[in-house]
Design a protein around this motif. Structure first.
Motif, mmCIF file in Angstrom:
data_model
loop_
_atom_site.group_PDB
_atom_site.id
_atom_site.type_symbol
_atom_site.label_atom_id
_atom_site.label_comp_id
_atom_site.label_asym_id
_atom_site.label_seq_id
_atom_site.Cartn_x
_atom_site.Cartn_y
_atom_site.Cartn_z
ATOM 1 N N LEU A 112 0.827 -1.212 0.000
ATOM 2 C CA LEU A 112 0.000 0.000 0.000
ATOM 3 C C LEU A 112 0.857 1.257 0.000
ATOM 4 N N THR A 113 1.979 1.223 0.725
ATOM 5 C CA THR A 113 2.891 2.374 0.707
ATOM 6 C C THR A 113 3.482 2.569 -0.688
ATOM 7 N N SER A 114 3.917 1.477 -1.295
ATOM 8 C CA SER A 114 4.475 1.569 -2.647
ATOM 9 C C SER A 114 3.418 2.012 -3.645
ATOM 10 N N LEU A 150 -3.805 -4.018 -6.604
ATOM 11 C CA LEU A 150 -4.342 -5.360 -6.819
ATOM 12 C C LEU A 150 -3.509 -6.408 -6.081
ATOM 13 N N SER A 151 -2.196 -6.170 -6.011
ATOM 14 C CA SER A 151 -1.328 -7.100 -5.281
ATOM 15 C C SER A 151 -1.666 -7.118 -3.793
ATOM 16 N N ALA A 152 -2.024 -5.963 -3.256
ATOM 17 C CA ALA A 152 -2.407 -5.907 -1.843
ATOM 18 C C ALA A 152 -3.673 -6.734 -1.594
ATOM 19 N N ILE A 153 -4.634 -6.643 -2.532
ATOM 20 C CA ILE A 153 -5.846 -7.459 -2.396
ATOM 21 C C ILE A 153 -5.509 -8.941 -2.520
ATOM 22 N N VAL A 203 13.636 4.399 0.965
ATOM 23 C CA VAL A 203 14.715 3.534 1.457
ATOM 24 C C VAL A 203 14.158 2.381 2.300
ATOM 25 N N PRO A 204 13.276 2.645 3.295
ATOM 26 C CA PRO A 204 12.644 1.501 3.975
ATOM 27 C C PRO A 204 11.833 0.624 3.011
ATOM 28 N N ALA A 205 11.179 1.249 2.017
ATOM 29 C CA ALA A 205 10.408 0.461 1.053
ATOM 30 C C ALA A 205 11.319 -0.442 0.229
#
Length: 510
Positions: A112-114, A150-153, A203-205
């Motif tokens: 979701l962040t990405s 869609l990947s999150a779902i 960077v964390p992502a």
């Protein structure tokens, strides 16, 4: 327990007819309910006649499935006439619920962040970039954000009951996209290594995407997908298309698009004043963008100067005359004449030609006519007019035009950042505003950039782009200014014209 078969359950002989005898007989002729071995997450598939009818993490989940099949709520889970257990009996439920929930929570947070970050990067370019290639790059990032959503779902299903066999592959594609995006951002950041708040996101992502990729590869999340090699090839092709579009929009196209201006500055026919001892000299200033890219005019000035000199018989050479003139106030170090010595220049008229920050589109032109006065007995031998503009390409950056149009006088003591003692600076107007690069990848990996223009009559003409706001009391990094001017396609164009005073007076009938 009896042997699991695809037919009906083979139960034992009833020893006595209990009150539930009929129910037991009905259950004994039903197809066997098979509870499959737990998978890597502890989920056990439930099937009847080889067809999946549900799944269970625990005995409570299994009872829900059985109730849907018509079995009683309190049935014995060890009843071999109805249930067949594979890979462990009714006591084997290896679901690590908290570990599974933690994994899917971290996976969802990263996806979701990405997704949000891809939309933040891509939308400004997709909706407002000047060039087609830059818009395509923005659209690709927006589409990447949709895939990440869609990947999150799909992650909820993949770490859930896996009712959709492609969910693992979709999550894998999303993680690969996030890894590529965050990797590009980090490589761009390494070029300048400037701290921005966005650095705390990508960077964390990037670290998260490496972890997520390892998890999915270990679980072979692509299993069950037909022709996985073709799907992988499609993902690689999309990544290459994004990279080519990015390179084209940031490097090739800005470098190949030509920049040309047609500047004109010329004098008209002078007219004598019948009441005053002056002649009125008209001049015409003209500018046209004949190149292939729209520009912002960030500074401009026209200056009329009169030249006075001492004349000689030319006994010396040109080099001697030039050496004696160099360094003297008002002289131009690039001029040398054999019969002219001690050149001096005096500003007669100076002003603005165009509105600060206003754009000049391809093919657009602008003309101004001005009139200045000269005494009939003026001591100048020639008069020159110079027109100079400083511009910035619109395909490289977007200027905050409204902020840039506001001039800040240097003699205003209430504004400390722009104030300069008139005894030192005279009078100057400072224009300043933020500029955003037209490729939003640059904006999220760099500190803000500012365009500054300083103008004053008589020739004070400075334009710069840097990462620090304008301040009279602090010197900037001129090396950085040169790099930023080149990055945003900032440059100057200049034209001049000269006429003898004798010609002007003759045209006026003096």
């Amino acid at each position: 327990m009896g042997e699991c078969r695809n037919g009906t359950a083979i139960g034992g002989v009833q020893r006595a007819r209990s009150p539930h005898w009929f129910e037991s007989v009905v259950m004994s002729i039903r197809p066997w309910v098979v509870v499959e071995p737990p998978d890597d997450r502890g989920l056990r598939r439930v099937s009847v006649g080889g067809e999946t009818v549900g799944s269970a993490w625990s005995p409570a989940d299994l009872r829900k499935v059985l109730r849907r099949l018509g079995y009683p709520r309190d049935m014995d889970l060890n009843d071999s006439t109805a249930l067949c257990w594979r890979g462990g009996g009714s006591e084997v439920w290896p679901d690590r619920r908290w570990r599974r929930l933690l994994t899917v929570s971290v996976m969802l947070a990263g996806l979701l962040t990405s997704m949000t970050f891809s939309a933040v990067i891509g939308w400004p370019d997709a909706s407002g970039a000047l060039t087609f290639a830059q818009r395509i790059t923005g659209v690709l990032f927006v589409l990447s954000g949709i895939v990440l959503g869609l990947s999150a779902i799909a992650a909820l299903d993949y770490w859930g009951r896996r009712q959709f066999k492609f969910s693992g592959a979709i999550v894998l594609i999303g993680v690969i996209i996030a890894l590529a995006t965050d990797g590009i951002l980090f490589l761009l950041w390494l070029e300048e290594r400037e701290f921005t708040l966005h650095l705390l996101v990508y960077v964390p992502a990037l670290c998260w995407s490496v972890w997520a990729l390892v998890v999915l590869v270990r679980q072979k999340s692509w299993e069950g997908v037909p022709q996985p090699k073709k799907i992988a090839a499609g993902v690689v092709a999309t990544a290459l298309l994004t990279a080519v579009s990015l390179a084209y929009s940031t490097m090739y196209q800005p470098a190949s698009a030509p920049m040309h201006f047609a500047l004109e500055a010329e004098f008209g026919k002078a007219r004598a004043d019948d009441e005053l001892p002056f002649v009125h000299v008209p001049m015409k200033l003209h500018m046209k963008n004949t190149g292939g890219i729209p520009v912002y005019i960030i500074n401009d000035i026209y200056t009329v100067r009169g030249r006075a000199a001492l004349y000689s018989r030319g006994e010396g050479d040109v080099m001697g005359e030039w050496r004696r003139s160099v360094g003297k106030q008002g002289t131009r170090e690039g001029e040398a004449e054999r019969y002219v010595d001690k050149l001096r220049y005096f500003t007669v008229s100076s002003g603005r030609f165009y509105e600060s920050g206003k754009s000049l589109d391809v093919g657009q032109e602008h003309s101004v006519e001005r009139v200045f006065q000269l005494p009939k007995n003026v001591g100048y031998d020639t008069v020159t007019v110079e027109l100079e503009i400083a511009y910035m390409r619109k395909d490289r950056g977007k200027l905050d035009v409204e902020a840039f149009r506001s001039a800040h006088p240097s003699w205003n003591e209430r504004n400390e950042r722009y104030y300069c003692d008139p005894a030192t600076c005279g009078g100057q107007l400072i224009y300043e505003a933020r500029v955003r690069h037209n490729n939003n990848l640059i904006n999220v990996t760099r500190k803000p950039r500012y365009v500054t223009a300083v103008w004053s009559p008589g020739g004070r003409f400075i334009s710069s782009i840097s990462s620090f706001p304008f301040n009279y009391s602090a010197l900037g990094d001129y090396g950085e200014e040169r790099r930023e001017m080149e990055r945003y396609g900032a440059a100057r164009a200049r034209v001049g014209s000269e006429v003898s005073v004798a010609e002007l007076l003759e045209s006026a009938g003096v």
